[in-house]
Design an enzyme around this catalytic site. Structure first.
Site, PDB file in Angstrom:
ATOM      1  N   SER A 158       0.868  -1.183   0.000  1.00  0.00           N
ATOM      2  CA  SER A 158       0.000   0.000   0.000  1.00  0.00           C
ATOM      3  C   SER A 158       0.902   1.228   0.000  1.00  0.00           C
ATOM      4  CB  SER A 158      -0.867   0.002   1.262  1.00  0.00           C
ATOM      5  OG  SER A 158      -1.397   1.295   1.505  1.00  0.00           O
ATOM      6  N   TYR A 187      -2.517  -0.996  10.487  1.00  0.00           N
ATOM      7  CA  TYR A 187      -2.467  -1.243   9.034  1.00  0.00           C
ATOM      8  C   TYR A 187      -1.154  -0.723   8.437  1.00  0.00           C
ATOM      9  CZ  TYR A 187      -4.034  -1.118   4.116  1.00  0.00           C
ATOM     10  OH  TYR A 187      -4.146  -1.286   2.742  1.00  0.00           O
TER      11      TYR A 187
END
Ligand code: NAD
Length: 268
Positions: A153, A166
């Site tokens: 990401s 995350y």
């Protein structure tokens, strides 16, 4: 990017019943690949992925497994071997978010994200490497004998308040990817990452389905559109192909410029 014609690849994609993973599985199907379609809970959508893989000219199986559980992962790779004899490409993609303010974050929320997003990538990559290790090492002039792609990401380099678990997992993936790439390069195994920006999928539906939140999000995307799974899938297919054979230990950011410090777009 041109896709070369090549021998049939066998590709295992985790989290392939939705979003980016589904798009990647379908794109490999269009290349005529054998695709192991991993899913966690949505068998119906996994079967939809399989249908589209077959419509594109590929073959496939669906395989239920929790990537955070060692016994599930070893069984999944065994099912891949039983069906197709080997695995050539792993796309480790399954991932989750469990957001919370840091002081409120429970150990369960931390562990769940780490177990799926980081430990899951370790477990799948380890099984893939064991399979690649069984193939003879090609000569230095030949192409890779195995490819791993980690779906990371932009939050492997962009800090993200309220999402510390995350972002930490994705930062971990970056170093997992690089260190593993270094370790296995002499065996002619390639390991790379793809870091998406904002791609419209279930994981962020609350944002792109809400006009106000979408407007806010656009401020972070200089290229002024939300991505779609196909944007990522095309890169994954290329990154697993001999066309990109000299690339290993690299992350490709597919983010419409999100990592370009968008706040400076009008001179800062
Ligand atoms: P998604 O929610 O549609 O897909 C995630 C998939 O992972 C789902 O199919 C889910 O069932 C599966 N999954 C979750 N836990 C699992 C487990 N324990 N075992 C097996 N499968 C499991 O969202 P997505 O956007 O397609 O996400 C795919 C990957 O892309 C994730 O790693 C995510 O972090 C990453 N990503 C997405 C975006 C985005 O904007 N959509 C941006 C950056 C990174």
């Amino acid at each position: 990017m041109t896709m070369s014609t090549q021998t049939t690849q066998t590709v295992l994609v985790t989290g392939a019943s939705s979003g980016i993973g589904q798009g990647i599985a379908i794109a490999f199907g269009q290349q005529g690949a054998n695709v192991i379609i991993n899913y966690h809970s949505d068998e119906e959508e996994a079967r939809e992925t399989l249908k589209q893989v077959e419509q594109g000219g590929g073959k496939g199986i669906v395989c239920k497994a929790d990537v955070g559980k060692e016994e599930d992962v070893t069984r999944m790779f065994q099912e891949a071997i039983d069906a197709f004899g080997t695995v050539d490409v792993l796309v480790s993609n399954a991932g989750i978010q469990k957001d919370n303010a840091f002081a409120e974050m429970t150990l369960e929320e931390w562990n769940k994200v780490m177990t799926t997003n980081l430990t899951g990538y370790f477990l799948c990559a380890r099984e893939a490497i064991k399979i690649f290790d069984k193939k003879p090492t090609p000569s230095p002039e030949d192409k890779a004998k195995g490819n791993i792609i980690f779906m990371s990401s932009v939050h492997d380099i962009i800090p993200w308040a309220g999402h510390v678990n995350y972002a930490s997992s994705k930062g971990g993936i970056l170093m997992l990817m690089k260190s593993l790439a270094l370790e296995v390069a002499p065996k002619k195994i390639r390991v790379n990452g793809i870091s998406p920006g904002a791609i419209a999928t279930d994981i962020n539906a609350d944002v792109w389905q809400d006009e106000e939140k979408k407007k806010e999000l656009m401020k972070l995307i200089p290229y002024k559109r939300i991505g779609v799974p196909e944007d990522i899938a095309k890169v994954a297919v290329w990154l697993a192909s001999p066309e990109s054979d000299y690339i290993t230990g690299t992350t490709i950011y597919v983010d419409g410029g999100m990592t370009l410090y968008p706040g400076f777009v009008d001179n800062g």
